[in-house]
Design a protein around this motif. Structure first.
Motif, PDB file in Angstrom:
ATOM      1  N   ILE A 203      46.153  35.862  42.883  1.00 49.15           N
ATOM      2  CA  ILE A 203      45.710  35.901  44.280  1.00 49.15           C
ATOM      3  C   ILE A 203      44.423  35.075  44.398  1.00 49.15           C
ATOM      4  O   ILE A 203      43.528  35.225  43.558  1.00 49.15           O
ATOM      5  N   PRO A 204      44.318  34.234  45.410  1.00 46.51           N
ATOM      6  CA  PRO A 204      43.024  33.573  45.646  1.00 46.51           C
ATOM      7  C   PRO A 204      41.973  34.644  45.961  1.00 46.51           C
ATOM      8  O   PRO A 204      42.167  35.436  46.868  1.00 46.51           O
ATOM      9  N   ARG A 205      40.935  34.720  45.158  1.00 47.00           N
ATOM     10  CA  ARG A 205      39.955  35.802  45.243  1.00 47.00           C
ATOM     11  C   ARG A 205      38.672  35.373  45.912  1.00 47.00           C
ATOM     12  O   ARG A 205      38.164  34.308  45.618  1.00 47.00           O
ATOM     13  N   GLU A 206      38.133  36.253  46.737  1.00 44.23           N
ATOM     14  CA  GLU A 206      36.799  36.012  47.264  1.00 44.23           C
ATOM     15  C   GLU A 206      35.877  37.101  46.721  1.00 44.23           C
ATOM     16  O   GLU A 206      36.343  38.110  46.200  1.00 44.23           O
ATOM     17  N   SER A 207      34.572  36.850  46.840  1.00 46.63           N
ATOM     18  CA  SER A 207      33.593  37.717  46.155  1.00 46.63           C
ATOM     19  C   SER A 207      33.763  39.189  46.519  1.00 46.63           C
ATOM     20  O   SER A 207      33.513  40.069  45.712  1.00 46.63           O
ATOM     21  N   TYR A 208      34.190  39.471  47.745  1.00 47.36           N
ATOM     22  CA  TYR A 208      34.274  40.865  48.211  1.00 47.36           C
ATOM     23  C   TYR A 208      35.622  41.522  47.902  1.00 47.36           C
ATOM     24  O   TYR A 208      35.817  42.698  48.158  1.00 47.36           O
ATOM     25  N   ASP A 209      36.584  40.765  47.378  1.00 44.65           N
ATOM     26  CA  ASP A 209      37.895  41.352  47.088  1.00 44.65           C
ATOM     27  C   ASP A 209      37.827  42.267  45.876  1.00 44.65           C
ATOM     28  O   ASP A 209      37.268  41.891  44.843  1.00 44.65           O
ATOM     29  N   LEU A 210      38.393  43.448  45.998  1.00 44.19           N
ATOM     30  CA  LEU A 210      38.376  44.415  44.900  1.00 44.19           C
ATOM     31  C   LEU A 210      39.805  44.807  44.523  1.00 44.19           C
ATOM     32  O   LEU A 210      40.659  44.958  45.386  1.00 44.19           O
ATOM     33  N   PRO A 211      40.049  44.968  43.212  1.00 42.03           N
ATOM     34  CA  PRO A 211      41.408  45.268  42.757  1.00 42.03           C
ATOM     35  C   PRO A 211      41.743  46.763  42.803  1.00 42.03           C
ATOM     36  O   PRO A 211      40.849  47.600  42.835  1.00 42.03           O
ATOM     37  N   VAL A 212      43.027  47.069  42.767  1.00 40.88           N
ATOM     38  CA  VAL A 212      43.482  48.456  42.590  1.00 40.88           C
ATOM     39  C   VAL A 212      43.782  48.674  41.099  1.00 40.88           C
ATOM     40  O   VAL A 212      44.008  47.712  40.360  1.00 40.88           O
TER      41      VAL A 212
END
Ligand SMILES: Nc1ncnc2c1ncn2[C@@H]1O[C@H](COP(=O)(O)OP(=O)(O)OP(=O)(O)O)[C@@H](O)[C@H]1O
Ligand SMILES: [Mg+2]
Length: 192
Positions: free
Chosen positions: A166-175
């Protein structure tokens, strides 16, 4: 349009083409596996959305949890602040149509549950990778919530919704776990 937006739209289109039977097969597989997890079995309180037509069924999960004496808390979208507030409910007459046609608990008829009381959070999403990163519906509601939530997280999806990265941005958090019709992925153990 951003890469995330393009991926999200493409996947939503693909998912809309699934037959009722195909959807049912995915949901049955997801649910069978979810119910075997310690995360589900040990949770006293589960945070879960009330699924819309285009999402994987959560009613079966909710009923199973109630049957086992668990508390179900569902979110209400605070549109101005993009926060999610969870309320415990146990009857259809305590929910109503809310933001974007999503059913949500009626605050006056239910009790608000702090994030710290939710043992297991079922996190919706449109696309996932094996590391647990996700593309949701684009509001950033769950990214904000996950920044403050410390319990267990699981997402339900289909194999079709898993992509390499997934293209990730700084605020993206995983499950922590992803459950498909075929398997349970513990995302922190993935190296690919
Ligand atoms: N922790 C945060 N604090 C403030 N803004 C945030 C936070 N997380 C995400 N956002 C904002 O939310 C917007 C949407 O984020 P993104 O495109 O990742 O949505 P999404 O992951 O699809 O949505 P959701 O989290 O609801 O499933 C972005 O513009 C981002 O700046
Ligand atoms: Mg995000």
């Amino acid at each position: 349009m951003s890469e995330k937006k393009i991926l999200r739209q493409k996947m939503l289109k693909e998912l809309s083409l699934l037959s009722k039977l195909d959807r049912k097969k995915v949901e049955t597989g997801q649910q069978m596996q979810l119910f075997t997890t310690p995360a589900f079995q040990n949770a006293a309180t589960i945070g879960v959305t009330i699924s819309t037509e285009i999402e994987w069924d959560t009613y079966t999960v909710i009923k199973k949890a109630w049957g086992e004496g668990k508390i179900i808390a569902s979110p209400k979208c605070m549109v101005k602040t993009k926060e999610l507030h969870y309320y415990a409910w146990n009857h259809q007459n305590q929910i109503q149509d809310g933001y974007a046609g999503i059913k949500e608990p009626i605050p006056e008829k239910t009790k608000q549950i702090p994030y710290s009381d939710i043992d297991l959070l079922i996190v919706p999403g449109v696309i996932f990778d094996k590391r647990g990163y996700r593309i949701g519906y684009g509001g950033g509601y769950y990214d904000r919530m996950l920044a403050d939530y410390t319990g267990t997280t699981i997402s339900l999806c289909s194999e079709q919704q898993l992509i390499q990265q997934i293209p990730r941005e700084s605020y993206d958090l995983p499950v922590e776990q992803i459950i498909t019709e075929e398997r349970i992925l513990h995302t922190s153990e993935q190296n690919t």
